[in-house]
Design a protein around this motif. Structure first.
Motif, mmCIF file in Angstrom:
data_model
loop_
_atom_site.group_PDB
_atom_site.id
_atom_site.type_symbol
_atom_site.label_atom_id
_atom_site.label_comp_id
_atom_site.label_asym_id
_atom_site.label_seq_id
_atom_site.Cartn_x
_atom_site.Cartn_y
_atom_site.Cartn_z
ATOM 1 N N UNK A 132 -17.733 4.585 -4.269
ATOM 2 C CA UNK A 132 -16.599 5.435 -4.640
ATOM 3 C C UNK A 132 -15.889 5.962 -3.395
ATOM 4 N N UNK A 133 -16.678 6.400 -2.416
ATOM 5 C CA UNK A 133 -16.093 6.931 -1.184
ATOM 6 C C UNK A 133 -15.301 5.871 -0.433
ATOM 7 N N UNK A 134 -15.834 4.654 -0.356
ATOM 8 C CA UNK A 134 -15.131 3.585 0.346
ATOM 9 C C UNK A 134 -13.810 3.242 -0.336
ATOM 10 N N UNK A 135 -13.783 3.309 -1.647
ATOM 11 C CA UNK A 135 -12.546 3.012 -2.384
ATOM 12 C C UNK A 135 -11.541 4.146 -2.296
ATOM 13 N N UNK A 136 -12.014 5.383 -2.279
ATOM 14 C CA UNK A 136 -11.134 6.537 -2.396
ATOM 15 C C UNK A 136 -10.973 7.359 -1.128
ATOM 16 N N UNK A 137 -11.592 6.945 -0.045
ATOM 17 C CA UNK A 137 -11.436 7.669 1.217
ATOM 18 C C UNK A 137 -9.972 7.599 1.655
ATOM 19 N N UNK A 138 -9.444 8.690 2.157
ATOM 20 C CA UNK A 138 -8.041 8.666 2.602
ATOM 21 C C UNK A 138 -7.798 7.624 3.694
ATOM 22 N N UNK A 139 -8.809 7.376 4.515
ATOM 23 C CA UNK A 139 -8.684 6.359 5.555
ATOM 24 C C UNK A 139 -8.517 4.969 4.956
ATOM 25 N N UNK A 140 -9.115 4.740 3.800
ATOM 26 C CA UNK A 140 -8.986 3.440 3.139
ATOM 27 C C UNK A 140 -7.541 3.190 2.727
ATOM 28 N N UNK A 141 -6.899 4.212 2.225
ATOM 29 C CA UNK A 141 -5.486 4.089 1.823
ATOM 30 C C UNK A 141 -4.605 3.832 3.046
ATOM 31 N N UNK A 142 -4.884 4.553 4.139
ATOM 32 C CA UNK A 142 -4.114 4.341 5.372
ATOM 33 C C UNK A 142 -4.328 2.932 5.913
ATOM 34 N N UNK A 195 -5.155 0.285 4.229
ATOM 35 C CA UNK A 195 -4.484 -0.642 3.316
ATOM 36 C C UNK A 195 -2.981 -0.690 3.598
ATOM 37 N N UNK A 196 -2.378 0.467 3.797
ATOM 38 C CA UNK A 196 -0.941 0.536 4.089
ATOM 39 C C UNK A 196 -0.637 -0.116 5.440
ATOM 40 N N UNK A 197 -1.499 0.106 6.420
ATOM 41 C CA UNK A 197 -1.323 -0.504 7.736
ATOM 42 C C UNK A 197 -1.345 -2.027 7.629
ATOM 43 N N UNK A 198 -2.329 -2.548 6.894
ATOM 44 C CA UNK A 198 -2.430 -4.001 6.721
ATOM 45 C C UNK A 198 -1.200 -4.554 6.005
ATOM 46 N N UNK A 199 -0.754 -3.834 5.004
ATOM 47 C CA UNK A 199 0.430 -4.275 4.253
ATOM 48 C C UNK A 199 1.658 -4.304 5.166
ATOM 49 N N UNK A 200 1.850 -3.243 5.937
ATOM 50 C CA UNK A 200 3.002 -3.181 6.842
ATOM 51 C C UNK A 200 2.933 -4.274 7.907
ATOM 52 N N UNK A 201 1.743 -4.536 8.385
ATOM 53 C CA UNK A 201 1.567 -5.508 9.464
ATOM 54 C C UNK A 201 1.716 -6.949 8.991
ATOM 55 N N UNK A 202 1.218 -7.266 7.802
ATOM 56 C CA UNK A 202 1.145 -8.660 7.377
ATOM 57 C C UNK A 202 2.193 -9.065 6.345
ATOM 58 N N UNK A 203 2.852 -8.141 5.701
ATOM 59 C CA UNK A 203 3.825 -8.541 4.674
ATOM 60 C C UNK A 203 5.025 -9.310 5.234
ATOM 61 N N UNK A 204 5.527 -9.010 6.439
ATOM 62 C CA UNK A 204 6.630 -9.843 6.953
ATOM 63 C C UNK A 204 6.232 -11.312 7.139
ATOM 64 N N UNK A 205 5.030 -11.542 7.658
ATOM 65 C CA UNK A 205 4.571 -12.933 7.837
ATOM 66 C C UNK A 205 4.330 -13.594 6.489
ATOM 67 N N UNK A 206 3.818 -12.827 5.546
ATOM 68 C CA UNK A 206 3.591 -13.374 4.207
ATOM 69 C C UNK A 206 4.917 -13.784 3.581
ATOM 70 N N UNK A 228 -5.593 -12.062 8.846
ATOM 71 C CA UNK A 228 -5.667 -11.039 7.801
ATOM 72 C C UNK A 228 -7.115 -10.705 7.478
ATOM 73 N N UNK A 229 -7.950 -11.708 7.349
ATOM 74 C CA UNK A 229 -9.369 -11.495 7.058
ATOM 75 C C UNK A 229 -10.032 -10.685 8.178
ATOM 76 N N UNK A 230 -9.730 -11.047 9.427
ATOM 77 C CA UNK A 230 -10.295 -10.322 10.561
ATOM 78 C C UNK A 230 -9.811 -8.871 10.566
ATOM 79 N N UNK A 231 -8.522 -8.662 10.357
ATOM 80 C CA UNK A 231 -7.970 -7.299 10.353
ATOM 81 C C UNK A 231 -8.538 -6.490 9.194
#
Length: 185
Positions: free
Chosen positions: A37-47, A49-60, A114-117
């Motif tokens: 539960x903590x791993x899914x809901x930790x505020x750092x997890x959301x950050x 996730x957003x970082x990965x999305x911002x970084x990889x969505x242009x290449x995607x 993406x997998x590594x990041x």
């Protein structure tokens, strides 16, 4: 494995109850925490996730556009095969294969990065969660934390306290970063 864990808990509870009568220091406190539960809901997890999305969505998006381009070239080749001479068909077929190979390589590279990041971000989140569990354990003077359990009362569940701790820590770090940015301006 669960039988061993239950036997150990039973032994510890028996030990603490025997010693509780003779010495107040010997009482063992046990709490539980839901790490999943903590791993899914930790505020750092959301950050993360957003970082990965911002970084990889242009290449995607670029890879998707390349796939559309390849599809259009395939359609044009199929539609015009009859009207083009053999040399033109061969040239377009080679061009299509080259583009397909390039995209396949780029897609494999993208997936690997993406997998590594993602793994690196998950590792950072896990480290933060486990550090927070330990800090809350010390703060609340808990002797034993059990991560895997079937059920527990709210009285011994530290999960909400760890989540609050993680949020407070993130808020503090964000506030500190904001202050540092203001000083740098």
């Amino acid at each position: 494995m669960k039988n061993i864990l239950l036997a150990a808990i039973t032994l510890l509870l028996g030990f603490s109850s025997v010693n509780a009568y003779s010495d107040d220091e010997a009482v063992i406190s046990i709490a539980v925490v839901n790490v999943t539960y903590l791993l899914k809901n930790a505020p750092e997890a959301e950050l993360a996730s957003q970082f990965l999305k911002d970084r990889f969505s242009p290449r995607e998006k670029t890879l998707a556009e390349e796939q559309d381009k390849i599809k259009k070239l395939e359609e044009a080749l199929d539609a015009n095969k009859a009207s083009w001479d053999a040399e033109e068909v061969l040239l377009r077929t080679r061009e299509l294969r080259a583009l397909t190979r390039e995209r396949t390589r780029a897609l494999e590279d993208f997936r690997e990065e993406l997998r590594f990041a993602r793994d690196s971000a998950l590792d950072d989140v896990q480290k933060g969660v486990f550090q927070a569990i330990e800090e809350v354990r010390v703060e609340r003077k808990i002797d034993i934390i059990i991560q895997e359990y079937v059920a527990a009362s709210q009285r011994v569940d530290l999960t909400p306290f760890v989540l609050d701790y993680l949020q407070e820590k993130l808020d503090s770090e964000t506030e500190q970063d904001t202050d540092n940015n203001k000083k740098g301006e």
